[in-house]
Scaffold this active site. Structure first.
Site, mmCIF file in Angstrom:
data_model
loop_
_atom_site.group_PDB
_atom_site.id
_atom_site.type_symbol
_atom_site.label_atom_id
_atom_site.label_comp_id
_atom_site.label_asym_id
_atom_site.label_seq_id
_atom_site.Cartn_x
_atom_site.Cartn_y
_atom_site.Cartn_z
ATOM 1 C CB SER A 47 -0.978 0.063 1.233
ATOM 2 O OG SER A 47 -1.356 -1.361 1.523
ATOM 3 N N GLY A 48 1.931 1.209 0.763
ATOM 4 C CA GLY A 48 2.874 2.472 0.925
ATOM 5 C C GLY A 48 3.736 2.677 -0.114
ATOM 6 C CD GLN A 77 -1.565 -6.767 3.818
ATOM 7 O OE1 GLN A 77 -1.574 -6.739 5.140
ATOM 8 N NE2 GLN A 77 -0.419 -6.482 2.833
ATOM 9 C CB VAL A 112 15.449 -4.940 0.002
ATOM 10 C CG1 VAL A 112 16.455 -4.193 0.556
ATOM 11 C CG2 VAL A 112 14.703 -4.419 -1.253
ATOM 12 C CB CYS A 195 -5.492 -3.750 10.965
ATOM 13 S SG CYS A 195 -7.163 -3.399 11.019
ATOM 14 C CG ASP A 330 1.980 -2.217 8.300
ATOM 15 O OD1 ASP A 330 1.002 -1.045 8.529
ATOM 16 O OD2 ASP A 330 1.176 -3.260 7.774
ATOM 17 C CE LYS A 338 3.867 -1.121 13.332
ATOM 18 N NZ LYS A 338 4.684 0.012 12.991
ATOM 19 C CB ALA A 340 -4.706 0.464 3.957
ATOM 20 C CB CYS A 373 -9.805 0.689 13.074
ATOM 21 S SG CYS A 373 -9.596 -0.941 13.243
#
Ligand code: FAD
Ligand code: UQ1
Length: 445
Positions: A47-48, A77, A112, A195, A330, A338, A340, A373
């Site tokens: 998302s980020g 998610q 990574v 979440c 996150d 944490k 979206a 939320c």
């Protein structure tokens, strides 16, 4: 060539070394080379990463922004609560990664393995290095099912499920359908987790499902949480305690799941007040919200704080030590829930600040910790919790959001999904602040 030399000589993305391939968005493959350099490297295509990657590549143009992401599928998610509840399909929470990659970003389809802020580089799984002028870390959080003894094996037995993974979320609805009688246990781990509302949302759906199918009287629904309260924000905690009471749910505070014994269908919890003491419950259904933690690649790097999360200024998202490193979502240590929804605000602020710093200016502190939320309390009801760093409500609508409402359920189930795919990931959604201001006519926050 020394990296400092490379940086000085480059004003735009350049490449050097031998040729390899990276998958580009829209499924074309483009050639990139070993040890490439980009103006901005985004680590992670969740998302980020996708939302920031889209904003920055739109501004900086093709070839300047690379997104490093190993997976072929991008998941929305937040839909997994409804997938577990049988109200949506898992496939409707997924899209091919190539279809969400911003058209002007270069997709490096790899993992990574190492982040080195001293040399402005990240090392990939295949050993190649990618250099950056600016780094955005958006690697998410690690879900650690394996920290609970017996759980990985228990997932292959009936009744044990979790909405926290695409591999186990469909088992939740199977467990609801197959449930006959006994304990239906829902767990909440020691923080941090993504979440934090999700562990109880599925419990309320289970209650509704059992009622609808005439088996509620055979079920003892239990919420065994490691925490001392049902929710961190007082207003919503009070509203949720009423829901728990109305639904006749057994609430056990201070219990942390440590072991699952599938042979005897037992869930073992440590007592938070005296961890050497345990208590066991038999289960017919066990929904596990797993312990979560920082990814090893972040934890082992110099950009991590003591807990292993990326150490950023919570209001600017700029790293506290390396000014060309930013992080959101996150994997960061931003002290808000944490979600979206939090990323909706963070991606806009981060992008603006990174561009300001790149232009020789300063990052402006403006994030107030907005997170949201949508606490689903049944198949057509939801309490829309929205709050800030201080755990104070920061609500969009000029109505009492502490009340379960069908309108909020449909906003969560359908409107948010559209906003996510069509706006957030395309860098066109900065959260509901503007609506909030209009709806409150400037009278409150
Ligand atoms: P992610 O979206 O998880 O993305 C991280 C990305 O990094 C992934 O694509 C991953 O493949 C990639 N990655 C990992 N390791 C590497 C590596 N080494 N190299 C390269 N790439 C890597 N939020 C809400 O706002 N509302 C809700 O109702 C809601 N409900 C939820 C319900 C459930 C059951 C769950 C699980 C989450 C829910 N969330 C909700 C939370 C929300 O989904 C997350 O907070 C959000 O997705 C975090 O975004 P992110 O970019 O930080 O991480
Ligand atoms: C939100 O902005 C967002 O990001 C797309 C979510 O993620 C799924 C949310 O769940 C919520 C509730 C918001 C906030 C938006 C509004 C309109 C209240």
């Amino acid at each position: 060539m020394q990296f400092s030399g490379i940086l000085r000589s480059l004003t735009n993305a350049r490449v050097s070394g031998t040729c390899r391939y990276a998958a580009h968005s829209a499924s074309t493959l483009i050639a990139v080379r070993n040890n490439s350099t980009y103006e901005v490297v985004v680590a992670g295509g969740g998302s980020g990463g996708i939302s920031v990657g889209c904003r920055l590549s739109d501004k900086l143009g093709a070839g300047n922004v690379a997104i490093i992401e190993p997976n072929d599928t991008h998941y929305y998610q937040p839909l997994w609560t409804l997938v577990g509840g049988g109200a949506k399909s898992l496939s409707s929470s997924a899209k091919a990664m190539k279809d969400v990659m911003p058209p002007k970003a270069t997709w490096i389809k790899n993992e990574v393995k190492e982040i080195d802020p001293e040399t402005n580089s990240v090392t990939l799984e295949n050993g190649e290095k990618v250099f950056y002028k600016y780094l955005v870390v958006a690697l998410g959080i690690k879900v650690k099912f394996e920290d609970i003894k017996g759980l990985p094996e228990a997932f292959s037995t009936p009744g044990v499920c979790s909405n926290y993974s695409p591999k186990t979320v469909e088992k939740t609805f199977n467990a609801l359908q197959d449930f006959k009688e006994g304990n239906a246990i829902f767990t909440f781990p020691k923080p941090p987790l993504k979440c934090p509302g999700a562990p109880q949302k599925i419990m309320y759906l289970a209650d509704s499902y059992f009622r609808k199918h005439g088996k509620r009287q055979n079920a003892n629904i239990m919420f065994n949480t490691s925490g001392p309260a049902i929710f961190a924000v007082k207003k919503y905690a009070e509203a949720l305690m009423k829901v728990v009471e109305e639904k006749d749910i057994t609430l056990n505070f201070g219990l942390n799941l440590v072991e699952v014994k599938p042979d005897t269908k037992e869930a073992v919890f440590e007592k938070m007040s005296s961890p050497e003491e345990t208590v066991s419950y038999n289960y017919e259904m066990l929904h596990v919200s797993p312990p979560c933690g920082p990814l090893d690649v972040v934890k082992s790097s110099k950009i991590a704080d003591a807990a292993g999360f990326v150490d950023v200024n919570k209001e600017t998202m700029q790293h506290v030590k390396y000014p060309n490193v930013f992080s959101l979502g996150d994997c960061s240590n931003i002290p808000t829930s944490k979600t979206a929804a939090a990323i909706a605000c963070q991606n806009a602020i981060l992008s603006k600040n990174l561009l300001a710093v790149r232009a020789g200016g300063k990052a402006i502190p403006s994030y107030e910790g907005y997170t949201s939320c949508p606490l689903i309390t049944g198949y057509n009801s939801c309490i829309l919790a929205e709050f800030d760093f201080d755990l104070q409500p920061l609500e969009t609508f000029p109505i009492n959001q502490g009340k379960p409402r069908w309108s909020m359920y449909y906003m969560k189930a359908d409107v948010m999904r559209m906003i996510y795919w069509q706006m957030l990931l395309k860098g066109r959604w900065s959260g509901p602040k503007t609506f909030r201001k209009i709806m409150h006519l400037g009278m409150s926050r």
